[in-house]
Design a protein around this motif. Sequence first.
Motif, short mmCIF file in Angstrom:
data_model
loop_
_atom_site.label_atom_id
_atom_site.label_comp_id
_atom_site.label_asym_id
_atom_site.label_seq_id
_atom_site.Cartn_x
_atom_site.Cartn_y
_atom_site.Cartn_z
N LEU A 41 0.83 -1.21 0.00
CA LEU A 41 0.00 0.00 0.00
C LEU A 41 0.87 1.25 0.00
O LEU A 41 0.60 2.21 -0.74
N ILE A 63 -6.52 5.93 0.61
CA ILE A 63 -5.85 5.92 1.91
C ILE A 63 -6.55 6.84 2.90
O ILE A 63 -6.59 6.56 4.10
N GLY A 68 -9.09 2.84 4.38
CA GLY A 68 -7.66 3.08 4.21
C GLY A 68 -7.01 3.51 5.52
O GLY A 68 -5.90 3.06 5.85
#
Length: 129
Positions: A41, A63, A68
């Motif tokens: 990520l 995110i 996220g």
Amino acid sequence: MAANASRPLSPHLQVYRPQITSVLSISHRITGVALSVGTVLLVWWLVAAATGPAAFDDAQEFIGSWFGLLLMFGWTFCFWYHFCNGIRHLVWDTGYGLELPQVYLGGYIVVGASIGLTLLTWIVALIAW
């Protein structure tokens, strides 16, 4: 010889009650895997930043979403837990902290420090944001 064939070759998780030592050991492995997955990520975010504004906006949107942020919070905890438990293992490598009461105390310190450092990280990040 046939009578021994049904015996387990080694102790199994179903035989023993979970103890802090076994739970922390398994957790150390799980957090190591989670750190590897979570780093993907982070790499995605960095590549998106280098690619251009549209890709970066997509990464930021994901995110910054509740999911996220939950992933990032979990990744932060995994980082601090793995870090603190790694230091504990380094102390063990020197021959200290191997008595059972010290092992338990060290385990509780690792968990407490991980929670505290995770919260501190997010508080500082929110203040800086």
